[in-house]
Design a protein around this motif. Structure first.
Motif, short mmCIF file in Angstrom:
data_model
loop_
_atom_site.label_atom_id
_atom_site.label_comp_id
_atom_site.label_asym_id
_atom_site.label_seq_id
_atom_site.Cartn_x
_atom_site.Cartn_y
_atom_site.Cartn_z
N GLY A 1 0.83 -1.37 -0.05
CA GLY A 1 -0.05 0.05 -0.07
C GLY A 1 0.75 1.26 0.11
N ASP A 2 0.23 2.48 -0.30
CA ASP A 2 0.77 3.65 -0.41
C ASP A 2 1.19 4.26 1.13
OD1 ASP A 2 0.80 3.81 -2.95
OD2 ASP A 2 -1.47 4.70 -2.81
N LEU A 3 2.13 4.77 1.33
CA LEU A 3 2.55 5.56 2.63
C LEU A 3 1.34 6.63 3.25
CD1 LEU A 3 4.77 5.85 4.88
CD2 LEU A 3 5.71 7.65 3.58
N SER A 4 0.91 6.56 4.27
CA SER A 4 -0.19 7.19 4.67
C SER A 4 0.08 7.83 6.24
CB SER A 4 -1.59 6.73 4.27
OG SER A 4 -1.58 5.45 5.71
N THR B 1 -7.67 -2.57 -5.32
CA THR B 1 -6.38 -2.34 -4.36
C THR B 1 -6.61 -1.95 -3.03
OG1 THR B 1 -5.00 -1.82 -6.15
CG2 THR B 1 -4.10 -1.38 -3.89
N CYS B 2 -7.52 -0.69 -2.91
CA CYS B 2 -7.94 -0.05 -1.67
C CYS B 2 -9.29 -0.14 -1.23
CB CYS B 2 -7.43 1.41 -1.71
SG CYS B 2 -8.45 2.32 -2.83
N ASN B 3 -10.29 -0.83 -2.03
CA ASN B 3 -11.62 -0.98 -1.77
C ASN B 3 -12.29 0.28 -1.86
OD1 ASN B 3 -11.03 -3.67 -1.48
ND2 ASN B 3 -10.82 -3.62 0.79
N LYS C 1 -8.19 7.72 -5.04
CA LYS C 1 -7.07 7.46 -3.81
C LYS C 1 -5.70 6.62 -4.32
CE LYS C 1 -6.40 5.32 0.59
NZ LYS C 1 -5.43 4.71 0.30
N CYS C 2 -6.10 5.81 -5.24
CA CYS C 2 -4.69 5.06 -5.94
C CYS C 2 -4.09 5.86 -7.10
CB CYS C 2 -5.12 3.80 -6.24
SG CYS C 2 -5.67 2.63 -4.83
#
Length: 597
Positions: free
Chosen positions: A309-312, A467-469, A483-484
């Motif tokens: 996943g991305d850094l958040s 990927t992130c739903n 988001k992605c």
């Protein structure tokens, strides 16, 4: 029956003749200072046993009250540990034993024993054995083999260490001992942190140390932070002495040890260049077996990284920001699980997908069934050179990558595992509302048995990002996830459920997500959407068939603000179809309980 220990036997076992039938035929009384599980694979012990299954072995530190010595429990006696018949400080009569030579070291094997006292006080203040026997007796005439002459570098180090205190195992440390020295590997080093209390402000950092016997946490404070932070490096080995041994503050540590070290002024730390040094030991849990662990349990896992996943950034309860990154890992148990990295570990993560990673020190959570979070004291090993990693990589390359993996959210919702519903603590809907669950600042959890009365069909599924739903929108180049920041050919449809349930005392609205829909309708969101696109009447029949069915629910009650008004939302955490045989047995037990008398 006397429980006096057989003093002097440890020295004789260590230095005595391995062929002395009288010595090895004795039946000494010894105390077990510690018992630790180790996993030995037949495949690693013999080139002719490739692929052999792993066997649990137990290492025991035995004591005669004067000295302590390392021994192994024969596998046929493993049940004594697993049934909790022997443990720390147990006193036993050793009825049969033998010795093996492994890497020029003697190892005592306990073949048969009889427990004299399960829980006893520690006897004496046993010390490690020196390089030569010191007591009179049958062993005085036994020659001790002389080691080959060391190299110049090794000789220099030996001269520095020979005059120091004997090396203790970590399990031998107590606050009442002085003049000890340990040889340990730095498994993990934390960032430098600040603190503030009534005494003022300060700085600290922690290291996790390990040897062949155990792990221990050590903390450097204030002025020692500058002196030791660069000196202590992860995966290097050191001699440490003159540190202070304190009782461990368990709520601030995940290391399984009753004691911890304080690295104060006067501590002596010398880096060790020996090749015979302790290596990191893992106790891996299969991803599928995470359901059997309790929430907040600490374990080690190894898996193939499937998604990164991305850094958040999130806001913590202390109004501080924290960096996080989610990974999805899988293994050959054909399950996947989400694992969260925090802080620098999240920021610096750059390992690509399809890589095998071993994680030591992860905490088990119950988000969406089961999830993992790497602790600040945990460590990450990318493509480690261990049998488990090689076997996992081979499985993944040979077809494991094409496996359809089961998520813990699906398994937990379908079976109720990872927090089995307790039928004896069921609440009625009236009880839930009367107790005002969910009205406090913290969420409340409860179990209830109810029947589905109505399911809202509006927006029952939505187009989700694979990927992130998050919800996606259709555009000229396919389906786009903001988001992605990328587009996909098609979305993955996921359920979002809102339904009314009732029992004999009342009614309430419950909300659930994709896993709930999978259980209620017996199909995925994609399959549901395909039917809807072709036959709306069939969809109505599927939804209608899901009503009037009863389930056991585990729910989360939390307060939410809507249009400036507070209300309680009941979210489904787990759902379990009724097992009428189990329900009947539970009622029979209830009728025979003290409650019914």
């Amino acid at each position: 029956m006397s429980t006096d220990l057989t003093q002097g036997i440890c020295e004789r076992l260590n230095f005595g003749d391995k062929d002395d039938e009288y010595l090895w035929g004795t039946k000494p009384t010894l105390q077990f200072l510690s018992i630790k599980k180790v996993v030995a694979s037949a495949a690693t012990n013999s080139p002719n046993n490739q692929g052999a299954p792993t066997t649990d072995r137990y290492r025991i530190i035995i004591s005669d009250g004067v000295h302590f010595l390392q021994a192994m429990l024969a596998t046929q006696l493993n049940h004594l540990v697993e049934e909790d018949r022997i443990g720390k400080n147990t006193i036993a009569l050793i009825e049969n034993m033998s010795c093996q030579h492994i890497m020029d070291k003697r190892l005592v094997i306990l073949l048969s024993l009889r427990v004299l006292q399960r829980d006893a006080q520690k006897v004496g203040n046993p010390a490690p054995l020196l390089s030569q026997p010191t007591v009179d007796g049958p062993v005085t005439s036994i020659p001790v083999k002389t080691a080959p002459a060391p190299s110049t570098a090794a000789q220099t180090q030996n001269q520095q260490t020979d005059n120091q205190n004997p090396i203790y195992p970590i399990t031998g440390l107590t606050p009442y001992q002085n003049n000890w020295r340990i040889k340990v590997r730095v498994v993990q080093k934390s960032d430098i942190r600040t603190y503030s209390n009534q005494r003022g402000d300060g700085r600290l950092f922690n290291v996790t140390l390990m040897d062949d016997s155990a792990e221990i946490k050590a903390t450097a404070w204030n002025a020692m932070v500058e002196e030791l932070y660069e000196k202590l490096q992860e995966n290097r080995v050191y001699f440490i002495s003159r540190a202070r041994v304190n009782l461990a503050k368990k709520r601030f540590s995940t290391v399984q040890n009753d004691y911890e070290l304080s690295l104060d002024r006067g501590v002596e730390i010398v880096e060790c260049q020996d090749t015979d040094v302790p290596v990191i030991r893992y106790h891996f849990v299969k991803v599928a077996a995470l359901q059997e662990l309790q929430k907040e349990a600490i374990c080690d896992v190894i898996g193939v990284v499937r998604e990164v996943g991305d850094l958040s950034e999130i806001m913590t309860k202390n109004n501080k920001t924290a960096q996080k990154r989610d990974l999805k890992i899988v293994d050959d148990s054909e399950y996947d699980v989400r694992l969260t990295l925090w802080g620098k570990q999240a920021e610096q993560y750059s390992t690509p997908v399809d890589t095998v990673i071993a994680f030591k020190g992860v905490r088990v959570g119950d988000y969406q069934g089961r999830s993992l979070s790497l602790l600040s004291s945990g460590s990450v090993a990318v493509s480690p050179d261990i049998p488990e990693a090689h076997a996992l990589k081979g499985w993944y390359v040979d077809g494991g990558a094409q496996t359809t993996f089961t998520s813990h959210s699906q398994a937990g919702l379908s079976s109720g595992s990872g927090g089995t519903i307790n039928r004896n603590e069921m609440r009625t809907i009236f009880d839930v509302k009367e107790a005002q669950l969910g009205m406090s600042d913290k969420a409340d959890f409860f179990s209830t048995r109810a029947t589905i009365m109505h399911i809202k069909t509006d927006n029952l599924v939505y187009p989700a990002c694979p990927t992130c739903n998050k919800k996606m929108t259709e555009s000229h180049d396919g389906w786009r996830c903001e988001k992605c920041d990328r587009s996909y050919e098609k979305p993955e449809y996921r359920y979002i459920i809102s339904m009314a349930v009732g029992d004999h005392t009342g009614q309430m609205w419950l909300s659930g997500f994709n896993e709930v829909g999978n259980i209620l309708f017996g199909m995925t969101g994609n399959e549901f959407q395909d039917i809807r696109a072709q036959d709306e009447a069939k969809v109505n029949h599927i939804v209608h068939s899901a009503t009037c069915n009863s389930y056991n629910f585990v729910c989360r009650a939390s307060q939410q603000s809507f249009n400036d008004q507070n209300r309680v939302r009941y979210g489904i955490q787990r759902v379990q179809p009724l097992d009428y045989l189990s329900e009947m047995r539970n009622l029979v037990e209830l009728l025979h309980s003290a409650w019914a008398q």
